[in-house]
Scaffold this motif. Structure first.
Motif, PDB file in Angstrom:
ATOM      1  N   LEU A  35      43.823  42.389  51.483  1.00 26.65           N
ATOM      2  CA  LEU A  35      45.130  42.849  51.016  1.00 26.65           C
ATOM      3  C   LEU A  35      46.125  41.685  51.010  1.00 26.65           C
ATOM      4  N   TRP A  36      46.056  40.843  52.054  1.00 24.98           N
ATOM      5  CA  TRP A  36      46.922  39.664  52.133  1.00 24.98           C
ATOM      6  C   TRP A  36      46.687  38.729  50.952  1.00 24.98           C
ATOM      7  N   VAL A  37      45.421  38.541  50.579  1.00 23.13           N
ATOM      8  CA  VAL A  37      45.092  37.702  49.426  1.00 23.13           C
ATOM      9  C   VAL A  37      45.631  38.328  48.151  1.00 23.13           C
ATOM     10  N   GLU A  38      45.370  39.599  47.966  1.00 22.69           N
ATOM     11  CA  GLU A  38      45.766  40.267  46.722  1.00 22.69           C
ATOM     12  C   GLU A  38      47.278  40.232  46.520  1.00 22.69           C
ATOM     13  N   ARG A  39      48.016  40.343  47.608  1.00 27.94           N
ATOM     14  CA  ARG A  39      49.477  40.319  47.505  1.00 27.94           C
ATOM     15  C   ARG A  39      50.004  38.943  47.127  1.00 27.94           C
ATOM     16  N   SER A  40      49.184  37.923  47.313  1.00 24.17           N
ATOM     17  CA  SER A  40      49.614  36.568  46.975  1.00 24.17           C
ATOM     18  C   SER A  40      49.310  36.205  45.526  1.00 24.17           C
ATOM     19  N   LEU A  41      48.527  37.033  44.848  1.00 24.02           N
ATOM     20  CA  LEU A  41      48.128  36.726  43.481  1.00 24.02           C
ATOM     21  C   LEU A  41      49.238  37.076  42.499  1.00 24.02           C
ATOM     22  N   PRO A  42      49.260  36.410  41.346  1.00 26.61           N
ATOM     23  CA  PRO A  42      50.239  36.779  40.315  1.00 26.61           C
ATOM     24  C   PRO A  42      50.037  38.229  39.884  1.00 26.61           C
ATOM     25  N   PRO A  43      51.092  38.892  39.429  1.00 34.15           N
ATOM     26  CA  PRO A  43      50.978  40.289  38.982  1.00 34.15           C
ATOM     27  C   PRO A  43      49.869  40.449  37.939  1.00 34.15           C
ATOM     28  N   GLY A  44      49.023  41.445  38.151  1.00 33.50           N
ATOM     29  CA  GLY A  44      47.945  41.720  37.209  1.00 33.50           C
ATOM     30  C   GLY A  44      46.624  41.057  37.561  1.00 33.50           C
ATOM     31  N   ASP A  45      46.640  40.013  38.401  1.00 37.42           N
ATOM     32  CA  ASP A  45      45.398  39.359  38.816  1.00 37.42           C
ATOM     33  C   ASP A  45      44.739  40.171  39.925  1.00 37.42           C
ATOM     34  N   ARG A  46      43.409  40.148  39.943  1.00 39.21           N
ATOM     35  CA  ARG A  46      42.710  40.902  40.991  1.00 39.21           C
ATOM     36  C   ARG A  46      41.402  40.207  41.348  1.00 39.21           C
ATOM     37  N   ILE A  47      40.940  40.475  42.570  1.00 45.08           N
ATOM     38  CA  ILE A  47      39.668  39.916  43.020  1.00 45.08           C
ATOM     39  C   ILE A  47      38.540  40.657  42.321  1.00 45.08           C
ATOM     40  N   HIS A  60      33.979  31.218  58.660  1.00 38.74           N
ATOM     41  CA  HIS A  60      33.355  32.069  57.650  1.00 38.74           C
ATOM     42  C   HIS A  60      34.048  31.750  56.335  1.00 38.74           C
ATOM     43  N   MET A  61      33.273  31.307  55.339  1.00 40.56           N
ATOM     44  CA  MET A  61      33.824  30.853  54.070  1.00 40.56           C
ATOM     45  C   MET A  61      33.443  31.817  52.958  1.00 40.56           C
ATOM     46  N   ARG A  62      34.422  32.165  52.120  1.00 42.52           N
ATOM     47  CA  ARG A  62      34.168  33.036  50.967  1.00 42.52           C
ATOM     48  C   ARG A  62      34.746  32.405  49.710  1.00 42.52           C
ATOM     49  N   ARG A  63      34.016  32.571  48.631  1.00 37.65           N
ATOM     50  CA  ARG A  63      34.570  32.242  47.317  1.00 37.65           C
ATOM     51  C   ARG A  63      35.043  33.543  46.689  1.00 37.65           C
ATOM     52  N   LEU A  64      36.286  33.549  46.222  1.00 33.13           N
ATOM     53  CA  LEU A  64      36.871  34.729  45.598  1.00 33.13           C
ATOM     54  C   LEU A  64      37.074  34.436  44.113  1.00 33.13           C
ATOM     55  N   ASP A  65      36.328  35.105  43.268  1.00 34.78           N
ATOM     56  CA  ASP A  65      36.507  34.946  41.824  1.00 34.78           C
ATOM     57  C   ASP A  65      37.587  35.920  41.370  1.00 34.78           C
ATOM     58  N   ILE A  66      38.620  35.369  40.756  1.00 33.15           N
ATOM     59  CA  ILE A  66      39.797  36.153  40.388  1.00 33.15           C
ATOM     60  C   ILE A  66      39.812  36.395  38.879  1.00 33.15           C
ATOM     61  N   GLU A  67      40.028  37.637  38.527  1.00 37.34           N
ATOM     62  CA  GLU A  67      40.219  37.987  37.120  1.00 37.34           C
ATOM     63  C   GLU A  67      41.693  37.807  36.817  1.00 37.34           C
ATOM     64  N   GLY A  68      42.008  36.698  36.168  1.00 36.16           N
ATOM     65  CA  GLY A  68      43.399  36.364  35.920  1.00 36.16           C
ATOM     66  C   GLY A  68      43.945  37.026  34.669  1.00 36.16           C
ATOM     67  N   LYS A  69      45.266  37.083  34.620  1.00 34.39           N
ATOM     68  CA  LYS A  69      45.915  37.667  33.450  1.00 34.39           C
ATOM     69  C   LYS A  69      45.628  36.841  32.211  1.00 34.39           C
ATOM     70  N   ASP A  70      45.542  35.511  32.401  1.00 34.34           N
ATOM     71  CA  ASP A  70      45.267  34.616  31.284  1.00 34.34           C
ATOM     72  C   ASP A  70      43.805  34.170  31.282  1.00 34.34           C
ATOM     73  N   VAL A  71      43.384  33.458  32.337  1.00 34.63           N
ATOM     74  CA  VAL A  71      42.006  32.985  32.435  1.00 34.63           C
ATOM     75  C   VAL A  71      41.495  33.255  33.850  1.00 34.63           C
ATOM     76  N   PRO A  72      40.178  33.438  34.001  1.00 36.61           N
ATOM     77  CA  PRO A  72      39.634  33.628  35.356  1.00 36.61           C
ATOM     78  C   PRO A  72      39.705  32.326  36.151  1.00 36.61           C
ATOM     79  N   TYR A  73      39.787  32.441  37.456  1.00 36.64           N
ATOM     80  CA  TYR A  73      39.805  31.280  38.342  1.00 36.64           C
ATOM     81  C   TYR A  73      39.238  31.705  39.690  1.00 36.64           C
TER      82      TYR A  73
END
Length: 338
Positions: A35-47, A60-73
């Motif tokens: 939830l902390w991560v999601e709140r830091s993302l630009p509006p409309g972006d999601r994990i 503990h390391m995780r890669r989070l692929d984000i579906e961005g409003k413009d491009v994924p990152y």
């Protein structure tokens, strides 16, 4: 120094414990962090996808692929979950955050800081969120000479950074001492090990301090390409960043190369470093001090680093195999510098 000694002792205790159950528990217990991560993302972006990253020992390391409003990152999430690191997380993660900010406008390919919660005020565990860098860790036996040259060049670039006094990291800490060094119980060369301990009984040599990664080794460097196209695309894990002698960073990476690829690789790195414009101690005895100080911190069998290295495919790196390589490396150091 005390913190580091306890860290090494903790590694020896934990090396026999299975991490599967712990990793599964962490994956279940990160709802607040997510939830902390999601709140830091630009509006409309999601994990969109979460993937565990291998090769880490402290976190503990995780890669989070984000579906961005413009491009994924993608982003990378570091979380401290082990008891020892939970206790020291505020200092470690705050230091890494400070260093990532400092490196933002440099030519060092470090991640960019996104946000961090060093005291777990909002997250399930102390966490730091940063940019994902392309490339992969290379521990295989191909392109070793070329990789060594690139590692040396990258280290020299880090050491040349001009850092204002007010933003410099802490002074380096030794990771072992004559009193705490853990020597192998079964060795045909006990005199060699005693000689190594005697080397570090002297006060640290005078040196010109510089900016150190302090944990620079192949497991913290990302590569792309092969052969002539081989390139470094990232240097990660800046929690141990320090101010101290360049010899110490070279020593740490040299020990790791000797363990991974044999004595020749460990001994060649210093030559590549000097060829890349780096400066080491002029007195061979001083350089020997730093090399032996680092090598003894891996004794008796380098199992602390072997665990993540085996996770990355180097199943040949058993404790007995690494203990033998470490001993051979010590002998080579004395032959050249002693």
């Amino acid at each position: 120094m005390v913190r580091q000694r306890w860290s090494i002792r903790l590694a020896r205790v934990e090396k026999c414990q299975s991490t599967t159950a712990g990793a599964a528990a962490v994956d279940r217990d990160w709802s607040s962090t997510r939830l902390w991560v999601e709140r830091s993302l630009p509006p409309g972006d999601r994990i969109r996808v979460v993937a565990a990253l291998r090769g880490g020992w402290t976190s503990h390391m995780r890669r989070l692929d984000i579906e961005g409003k413009d491009v994924p990152y993608s982003l990378v999430l570091r979380s401290f979950v082990k008891p020892f690191y939970l206790r020291h997380a505020p200092g470690l993660l705050t230091r890494e955050a400070d260093m990532l900010r400092l490196l933002t406008d440099t030519n060092v390919p470090a991640p960019r800081l996104h946000r961090f919660d060093a005291a777990a005020e909002q997250c399930d565990h102390p966490s730091l969120l940063m940019s994902w860098l392309p490339g992969r860790i290379r521990l295989d036996e191909e392109d070793i000479e070329r990789r060594s040259e690139l590692l040396a060049r990258q280290m020299a670039a880090i050491h040349r950074l001009r850092v204002p006094e007010r933003t410099r990291p802490r002074t380096y800490e030794a990771w072992t001492s004559p009193e705490s060094a853990c020597l192998p119980e079964r060795t045909r060369r006990p005199g060699l090990w005693q000689r190594a301990v005697d080397v570090i009984r002297r006060p640290p040599p005078a040196h010109r301090p510089c900016f150190l990664h302090r944990d620079f080794h192949p497991g913290n460097v990302l590569f792309t390409g092969t052969g002539a196209g081989l390139a470094i695309t990232g240097v990660v894990d800046w929690v141990e960043t320090s101010w101290g002698p360049a010899d110490l960073d070279v020593a740490h990476c040299s020990t790791a190369l000797a363990l991974l690829h044999g004595v020749h690789a460990g001994m060649r790195l210093a030559d590549h470093y000097v060829a890349a414009g780096g400066t080491l101690g002029e007195d061979p005895a001083d350089h020997l001090y730093w090399r032996v100080l680092d090598a003894l911190a891996f004794a008796p069998d380098a199992e602390k680093v072997a665990v993540p290295w085996r996770e990355l495919g180097r199943h040949d790196l058993t404790p007995a195999f690494l203990a033998r390589r470490l001993e051979e490396y010590l002998q080579a150091l004395f032959s050249r510098y002693g």
